[in-house]
Design a protein around this motif. Structure first.
Motif, PDB file in Angstrom:
ATOM      1  N   PHE A 175       0.831  -1.197   0.000  1.00 59.20           N
ATOM      2  CA  PHE A 175       0.000   0.000   0.000  1.00 59.20           C
ATOM      3  C   PHE A 175       0.869   1.252   0.000  1.00 59.20           C
ATOM      4  CE2 PHE A 175      -2.938  -3.116   1.810  1.00 59.20           C
ATOM      5  CZ  PHE A 175      -4.024  -2.917   0.969  1.00 59.20           C
ATOM      6  N   THR A 176       1.033   1.838  -1.183  1.00 61.57           N
ATOM      7  CA  THR A 176       1.711   3.126  -1.305  1.00 61.57           C
ATOM      8  C   THR A 176       0.657   4.222  -1.147  1.00 61.57           C
ATOM      9  OG1 THR A 176       1.345   3.229  -3.690  1.00 61.57           O
ATOM     10  CG2 THR A 176       3.376   2.136  -2.930  1.00 61.57           C
ATOM     11  N   GLU A 177       1.113   5.464  -1.042  1.00 61.21           N
ATOM     12  CA  GLU A 177       0.169   6.582  -0.916  1.00 61.21           C
ATOM     13  C   GLU A 177      -0.752   6.639  -2.143  1.00 61.21           C
ATOM     14  OE1 GLU A 177      -0.342   8.405   1.794  1.00 61.21           O
ATOM     15  OE2 GLU A 177       1.232   7.259   2.771  1.00 61.21           O
ATOM     16  N   LYS A 178      -0.195   6.393  -3.329  1.00 61.39           N
ATOM     17  CA  LYS A 178      -1.008   6.435  -4.551  1.00 61.39           C
ATOM     18  C   LYS A 178      -2.025   5.304  -4.575  1.00 61.39           C
ATOM     19  CE  LYS A 178       2.309   8.890  -7.397  1.00 61.39           C
ATOM     20  NZ  LYS A 178       3.098   8.897  -8.629  1.00 61.39           N
ATOM     21  N   ARG A 179      -1.621   4.144  -4.129  1.00 62.72           N
ATOM     22  CA  ARG A 179      -2.560   3.020  -4.082  1.00 62.72           C
ATOM     23  C   ARG A 179      -3.662   3.272  -3.047  1.00 62.72           C
ATOM     24  NH1 ARG A 179       0.212  -2.865  -4.924  1.00 62.72           N
ATOM     25  NH2 ARG A 179       0.647  -2.613  -7.140  1.00 62.72           N
ATOM     26  N   SER A 232      -9.580   8.596 -10.083  1.00 66.96           N
ATOM     27  CA  SER A 232      -8.599   8.679  -8.995  1.00 66.96           C
ATOM     28  C   SER A 232      -7.386   9.523  -9.361  1.00 66.96           C
ATOM     29  CB  SER A 232      -8.163   7.282  -8.564  1.00 66.96           C
ATOM     30  OG  SER A 232      -7.458   6.653  -9.607  1.00 66.96           O
ATOM     31  N   ARG A 233      -6.952   9.470 -10.614  1.00 63.18           N
ATOM     32  CA  ARG A 233      -5.800  10.236 -11.107  1.00 63.18           C
ATOM     33  C   ARG A 233      -4.529   9.980 -10.317  1.00 63.18           C
ATOM     34  NH1 ARG A 233      -8.999  15.847 -11.496  1.00 63.18           N
ATOM     35  NH2 ARG A 233     -10.555  15.185 -12.996  1.00 63.18           N
ATOM     36  N   LEU A 265     -13.525   2.845  -2.372  1.00 65.99           N
ATOM     37  CA  LEU A 265     -14.379   2.685  -1.196  1.00 65.99           C
ATOM     38  C   LEU A 265     -15.450   3.767  -1.102  1.00 65.99           C
ATOM     39  CD1 LEU A 265     -11.639   1.598   1.332  1.00 65.99           C
ATOM     40  CD2 LEU A 265     -13.524   0.189   0.480  1.00 65.99           C
ATOM     41  N   GLU A 266     -15.139   4.978  -1.549  1.00 65.90           N
ATOM     42  CA  GLU A 266     -16.136   6.049  -1.553  1.00 65.90           C
ATOM     43  C   GLU A 266     -17.264   5.758  -2.538  1.00 65.90           C
ATOM     44  OE1 GLU A 266     -14.038   9.689  -2.299  1.00 65.90           O
ATOM     45  OE2 GLU A 266     -13.014   9.619  -0.369  1.00 65.90           O
ATOM     46  N   ASN A 267     -16.980   4.949  -3.539  1.00 67.54           N
ATOM     47  CA  ASN A 267     -17.968   4.592  -4.564  1.00 67.54           C
ATOM     48  C   ASN A 267     -18.234   3.095  -4.569  1.00 67.54           C
ATOM     49  OD1 ASN A 267     -18.191   7.302  -5.949  1.00 67.54           O
ATOM     50  ND2 ASN A 267     -15.998   6.943  -6.082  1.00 67.54           N
ATOM     51  N   VAL A 278      -6.219   5.454  -4.597  1.00 67.71           N
ATOM     52  CA  VAL A 278      -7.106   4.666  -5.467  1.00 67.71           C
ATOM     53  C   VAL A 278      -8.127   3.918  -4.617  1.00 67.71           C
ATOM     54  CG1 VAL A 278      -7.217   2.697  -7.054  1.00 67.71           C
ATOM     55  CG2 VAL A 278      -5.447   4.444  -7.350  1.00 67.71           C
ATOM     56  N   LEU A 279      -7.663   3.287  -3.540  1.00 72.99           N
ATOM     57  CA  LEU A 279      -8.574   2.551  -2.660  1.00 72.99           C
ATOM     58  C   LEU A 279      -9.621   3.466  -2.041  1.00 72.99           C
ATOM     59  CD1 LEU A 279      -6.142   0.086  -0.885  1.00 72.99           C
ATOM     60  CD2 LEU A 279      -7.870  -0.448  -2.611  1.00 72.99           C
ATOM     61  N   SER A 280      -9.224   4.676  -1.686  1.00 68.91           N
ATOM     62  CA  SER A 280     -10.181   5.637  -1.127  1.00 68.91           C
ATOM     63  C   SER A 280     -11.278   5.925  -2.131  1.00 68.91           C
ATOM     64  CB  SER A 280      -9.473   6.937  -0.747  1.00 68.91           C
ATOM     65  OG  SER A 280      -8.588   6.720   0.305  1.00 68.91           O
TER      66      SER A 280
END
Length: 140
Positions: free
Chosen positions: A4-8, A32-33, A16-18, A11-13
């Motif tokens: 889990f990197t900051e960029k990953r 996510s960009r 999970l938000e959707n 993406v997960l956020s």
């Protein structure tokens, strides 16, 4: 084990938000960009392999299948105890302190008894904790 990197995590956020929506990799990349198409494709395949998301055979779109397990993994990858904390005392009210912090445009989170300030005068806090991301701290 997933890395889990900051960029990953960004993406997960987004996923999970959707979590109630289906998406394909290109749609996720535009939303996510955080990652380019290739790295995002690899990450989505890792998530699918580990059962966190599933792919609809008819539409070829993905959907979250284990949201709670994903949240748990993220929390284990980013424990609060490992972050730098700053203790402070403010003679200003909670609202004034919050306004000052908001004007810095930093990401923050209050913990401890900060929420109880909303119930004043019934509850009096003795501590407020603020967490600032490392990127924002470097911008000071």
């Amino acid at each position: 084990m997933l890395k889990f990197t900051e960029k990953r995590i960004a993406v997960l956020s987004n996923i999970l938000e959707n979590k109630g929506k289906s998406w394909n990799i290109l749609e996720l990349q535009k939303q996510s960009r955080a990652l380019g198409y290739g790295p995002l494709h690899d990450f989505v395949k890792e998530l699918e392999k580990n059962g966190f998301i599933s792919k609809d055979a008819k539409t070829a779109e993905y959907q979250v299948s284990k949201a709670i397990d994903l949240i748990k993994l993220i929390s284990l990858a980013r424990p609060i105890a490992g972050h730098k904390t700053i203790n402070y005392f403010s003679s200003k009210s909670f609202g004034e302190t919050l306004s000052l912090i908001a004007r810095t445009n930093m990401l923050y989170a209050f913990t401890g008894f900060a929420g109880s300030e909303l119930y004043r005068p019934y509850v009096k806090t003795s501590q407020v904790h603020v967490y600032v991301s490392e990127d924002d701290e470097k911008e000071k």
